[in-house]
Design a protein around this motif. Sequence first.
Motif, mmCIF file in Angstrom:
data_model
loop_
_atom_site.group_PDB
_atom_site.id
_atom_site.type_symbol
_atom_site.label_atom_id
_atom_site.label_comp_id
_atom_site.label_asym_id
_atom_site.label_seq_id
_atom_site.Cartn_x
_atom_site.Cartn_y
_atom_site.Cartn_z
ATOM 1 N N ILE A 1 50.756 38.932 43.499
ATOM 2 C CA ILE A 1 49.530 39.162 43.349
ATOM 3 C C ILE A 1 49.007 38.334 42.072
ATOM 4 C CG2 ILE A 1 48.436 40.881 42.209
ATOM 5 C CD1 ILE A 1 48.640 41.824 44.824
ATOM 6 N N PRO A 2 47.862 37.900 42.382
ATOM 7 C CA PRO A 2 47.369 36.719 41.364
ATOM 8 C C PRO A 2 47.104 37.534 40.152
ATOM 9 C CG PRO A 2 46.176 36.532 43.552
ATOM 10 C CD PRO A 2 47.050 37.644 43.604
ATOM 11 N N GLY A 3 47.155 36.831 38.892
ATOM 12 C CA GLY A 3 46.969 37.662 37.694
ATOM 13 C C GLY A 3 45.870 37.029 37.042
ATOM 14 N N SER A 4 45.028 36.115 37.432
ATOM 15 C CA SER A 4 44.003 35.526 36.966
ATOM 16 C C SER A 4 42.685 36.284 37.177
ATOM 17 C CB SER A 4 43.843 34.009 37.188
ATOM 18 O OG SER A 4 43.483 33.779 38.637
ATOM 19 N N ARG A 5 41.567 36.219 36.627
ATOM 20 C CA ARG A 5 40.361 36.869 37.056
ATOM 21 C C ARG A 5 39.618 35.872 37.878
ATOM 22 N NH1 ARG A 5 38.446 40.933 33.658
ATOM 23 N NH2 ARG A 5 39.821 41.655 31.778
ATOM 24 N N GLN A 6 39.266 36.565 38.962
ATOM 25 C CA GLN A 6 38.609 35.889 39.966
ATOM 26 C C GLN A 6 37.587 36.988 40.467
ATOM 27 O OE1 GLN A 6 38.450 32.742 40.291
ATOM 28 N NE2 GLN A 6 40.580 32.190 39.421
ATOM 29 N N ARG A 7 36.392 36.776 41.368
ATOM 30 C CA ARG A 7 35.570 37.627 41.624
ATOM 31 C C ARG A 7 35.467 37.853 43.298
ATOM 32 N NH1 ARG A 7 30.536 34.778 39.344
ATOM 33 N NH2 ARG A 7 29.278 36.558 40.160
ATOM 34 N N VAL A 8 35.351 39.000 43.711
ATOM 35 C CA VAL A 8 35.062 39.178 44.947
ATOM 36 C C VAL A 8 33.737 38.782 45.321
ATOM 37 C CG1 VAL A 8 34.912 41.144 46.715
ATOM 38 C CG2 VAL A 8 36.635 41.166 45.117
ATOM 39 N N LEU A 9 32.732 39.158 44.399
ATOM 40 C CA LEU A 9 31.475 38.650 44.579
ATOM 41 C C LEU A 9 31.367 37.142 44.211
ATOM 42 C CD1 LEU A 9 28.589 39.808 45.098
ATOM 43 C CD2 LEU A 9 28.416 39.870 42.689
ATOM 44 N N GLY A 10 31.487 36.399 45.353
ATOM 45 C CA GLY A 10 31.519 34.614 45.048
ATOM 46 C C GLY A 10 32.963 34.355 44.563
ATOM 47 N N GLY A 11 34.214 34.964 44.545
ATOM 48 C CA GLY A 11 35.252 34.595 44.059
ATOM 49 C C GLY A 11 36.120 33.552 44.940
ATOM 50 N N LYS A 12 37.251 33.202 44.702
ATOM 51 C CA LYS A 12 38.028 32.423 45.317
ATOM 52 C C LYS A 12 38.899 33.123 46.365
ATOM 53 C CE LYS A 12 38.661 28.876 41.706
ATOM 54 N NZ LYS A 12 39.659 28.178 40.845
ATOM 55 N N ASN A 13 39.476 32.529 47.274
ATOM 56 C CA ASN A 13 40.257 33.190 48.454
ATOM 57 C C ASN A 13 41.566 33.649 47.563
ATOM 58 O OD1 ASN A 13 38.274 32.295 49.994
ATOM 59 N ND2 ASN A 13 39.231 30.357 50.683
ATOM 60 N N ALA A 14 41.967 34.772 48.397
ATOM 61 C CA ALA A 14 43.201 35.148 48.012
ATOM 62 C C ALA A 14 44.362 34.440 48.633
ATOM 63 C CB ALA A 14 43.281 36.673 48.515
ATOM 64 N N PRO A 15 45.490 34.284 47.833
ATOM 65 C CA PRO A 15 46.534 33.531 48.697
ATOM 66 C C PRO A 15 47.191 34.284 49.512
ATOM 67 C CG PRO A 15 46.648 33.472 46.318
ATOM 68 C CD PRO A 15 45.693 34.360 46.431
ATOM 69 N N ALA A 16 48.062 33.470 50.729
ATOM 70 C CA ALA A 16 48.672 34.293 51.733
ATOM 71 C C ALA A 16 49.528 35.298 51.228
ATOM 72 C CB ALA A 16 49.032 33.253 52.702
ATOM 73 N N ILE B 1 39.587 40.211 43.042
ATOM 74 C CA ILE B 1 39.064 40.335 41.775
ATOM 75 C C ILE B 1 39.927 41.366 40.772
ATOM 76 C CG2 ILE B 1 37.750 42.267 42.177
ATOM 77 C CD1 ILE B 1 35.333 41.111 40.270
ATOM 78 N N VAL B 2 40.046 41.075 39.745
ATOM 79 C CA VAL B 2 40.775 41.989 38.485
ATOM 80 C C VAL B 2 39.693 42.643 37.881
ATOM 81 C CG1 VAL B 2 42.411 41.866 36.714
ATOM 82 C CG2 VAL B 2 42.803 40.319 38.540
ATOM 83 N N LEU B 3 39.544 43.946 37.842
ATOM 84 C CA LEU B 3 38.524 44.783 37.215
ATOM 85 C C LEU B 3 38.979 45.458 35.942
ATOM 86 C CD1 LEU B 3 35.709 45.322 39.805
ATOM 87 C CD2 LEU B 3 35.762 43.663 38.086
ATOM 88 N N PRO B 4 38.387 45.537 34.748
ATOM 89 C CA PRO B 4 38.864 46.755 33.836
ATOM 90 C C PRO B 4 38.274 48.200 34.265
ATOM 91 C CG PRO B 4 36.904 45.341 32.910
ATOM 92 C CD PRO B 4 37.369 44.732 34.450
ATOM 93 N N CYS C 1 34.912 54.591 37.447
ATOM 94 C CA CYS C 1 34.242 53.332 37.500
ATOM 95 C C CYS C 1 35.200 52.139 36.920
ATOM 96 C CB CYS C 1 33.214 53.313 36.451
ATOM 97 S SG CYS C 1 31.846 54.470 37.120
ATOM 98 N N ALA C 2 34.765 51.133 37.507
ATOM 99 C CA ALA C 2 35.476 49.612 37.191
ATOM 100 C C ALA C 2 34.361 48.520 37.013
ATOM 101 C CB ALA C 2 36.778 49.375 37.926
ATOM 102 N N GLY C 3 34.830 47.566 35.948
ATOM 103 C CA GLY C 3 33.660 46.701 36.137
ATOM 104 C C GLY C 3 33.572 46.118 34.465
ATOM 105 N N LEU C 4 32.537 45.183 34.603
ATOM 106 C CA LEU C 4 32.290 44.386 33.275
ATOM 107 C C LEU C 4 30.953 44.858 32.830
ATOM 108 C CD1 LEU C 4 33.583 40.728 34.096
ATOM 109 C CD2 LEU C 4 34.911 42.416 33.118
ATOM 110 N N THR C 5 30.892 45.202 31.660
ATOM 111 C CA THR C 5 29.792 45.530 31.050
ATOM 112 C C THR C 5 28.551 44.459 31.060
ATOM 113 O OG1 THR C 5 30.869 46.750 29.271
ATOM 114 C CG2 THR C 5 28.519 46.423 28.881
ATOM 115 N N GLU C 6 29.004 43.218 31.043
ATOM 116 C CA GLU C 6 27.802 42.184 31.294
ATOM 117 C C GLU C 6 27.516 41.897 32.634
ATOM 118 O OE1 GLU C 6 32.124 40.272 30.663
ATOM 119 O OE2 GLU C 6 31.148 41.917 30.048
#
Length: 511
Positions: free
Chosen positions: A262-277, A411-414, A444-449
């Motif tokens: 499972i990737p550990g870095s923060r990426q975005r579903v909304l315009g994020g990078k592809n998930a590794p196989a 994406i990794v969301l708090p 809920c999950a997400g970033l305040t900003e």
Amino acid sequence: MMGWRHIICVLCVCVSVCFCESSLSGKVHSPLYPKAYPSDLFVQWKLEVPKGYRIQLTFIHFDVEPSNNCCNDSVMVLYGQKILGKYCGQDNSANGQDPGKEPILSPGNHLQLVFQTDGSNAGSQQHLGFSAFYQAVDVDECSSPNPEGGSGPLCSQICLNTIGSYFCDCNHGYQLQPDQRTCLSAIDCDEPKLLPNGGFRFLSDSQNHSVIQYHCNEPYYAFPGAQNISYTCAADGKRTVNDHNDIIIPPCLPVCGNPSGIPGSRQRVLGGKNAPAGTFPWQVLLSVTGRGGAIVIGEQWIMTAANNLVSGSGVTPKESVRLYVGHNDVKERINNPPLEIASIHIHPQYQGNNNFDNDIALIKLARPLTFNSEVQPLCLPPEGAKYERSGWVSGFGYTEEMSISNELRYIVLPLVDQTECRNSFERLKQQKIEVMPFTDNMFCAGLTEGGADTCSGDTGSAFVLKDRESDRYWVAGIVSWGIQCGEKGRYGVYTRVSRYVEWINKIMRDN
């Protein structure tokens, strides 16, 4: 002159060999023996006996000009590229460089002799050379170490040596198999039962019983207790499993929440990078009137948001629902036929319209899935599940350019405090923005900003947390609803799956 002789000594090993006809015994001697051998010689012999034998070489008489390291005149004995000995001097000479009368035994069925001389065998100190006898010696294959390559002993039970070969036999009550080395019980035991999502192989234990060891197709399936099962057909015809009179073979159970990574870095579903196989193998692509997500939770069970399957006209017929699993690329995924659906189960308290409380549904498949690196189930929430820190969400929804994604993204969301989540919706209401009810069955999950969120097309996908004790991933939430995508001060809302474990298990048990 000594330097030149040293070079000749080194080069002699590389000269080609003459092949002689294979025989069980023979003699070999230096040129002109028993007279003095000529100067400037380089003679080779290739001795060979039939396969299954070794060569025993004995020097009957030996008289070769002695020199330091035998670099003037010498007789060299080789097995392939391995030098077994290099000799000079006379029989029983004090310099200790003659072969003596002890036989030389080759590792295999061939041997090479190289005789070389310089130009100094003249005058009154002429040397006569050598005479030798060789014979075939039987190899006792049965006492040899096990063959290389991990193939095990030559015979599984009894090995009998013969002249030039060997053969295998079996203990009473066993039969020799077509491979002429394996023994299996001759007692009329039933054929081994096939094990779904597993297999078996034949073994032979120290008591010479015929043993079949069952195993699951790891790492995707495992026995309860994670142990391989040994099934013994004893000489009395009775069967035992792991030394107990219990012939029930446990099933191979799916291993949940154990992807290749499972990737550990923060990426975005909304315009994020592809998930590794192989990173989100529980992700299902769901298609009704539009695109959505779903989650593999069992061999025949898919979980999703109820709002994917319910419209103003009621529950969508199963014939209108398409489910695809496998490849992270949508085009590759939909090349395979959709999964056949047996039944759809909407939570009985889901209302829809402007109230997404109890937004959860189960889909039963007509046939079980076979799990592999691309398709695996996600674990249900563990007992006493704790919602803390951050989680992973994957999906095929819209990107930040508001174009539909054809690659699986993540994406990794708090997680957001429940009070803050409620307050965010109150602020929206004050702005005259219509908001659906937010209940304790949601989180809920997400970033305040803002700037990172799930979006349309991700609904029904999983919000995933990792259990620290088992090191497995579990479904904490289902993407349910939100107010726009990735806006500042607005969070995504998820169905809290831990509140529905009893209902999920009941539906799967009753169906």
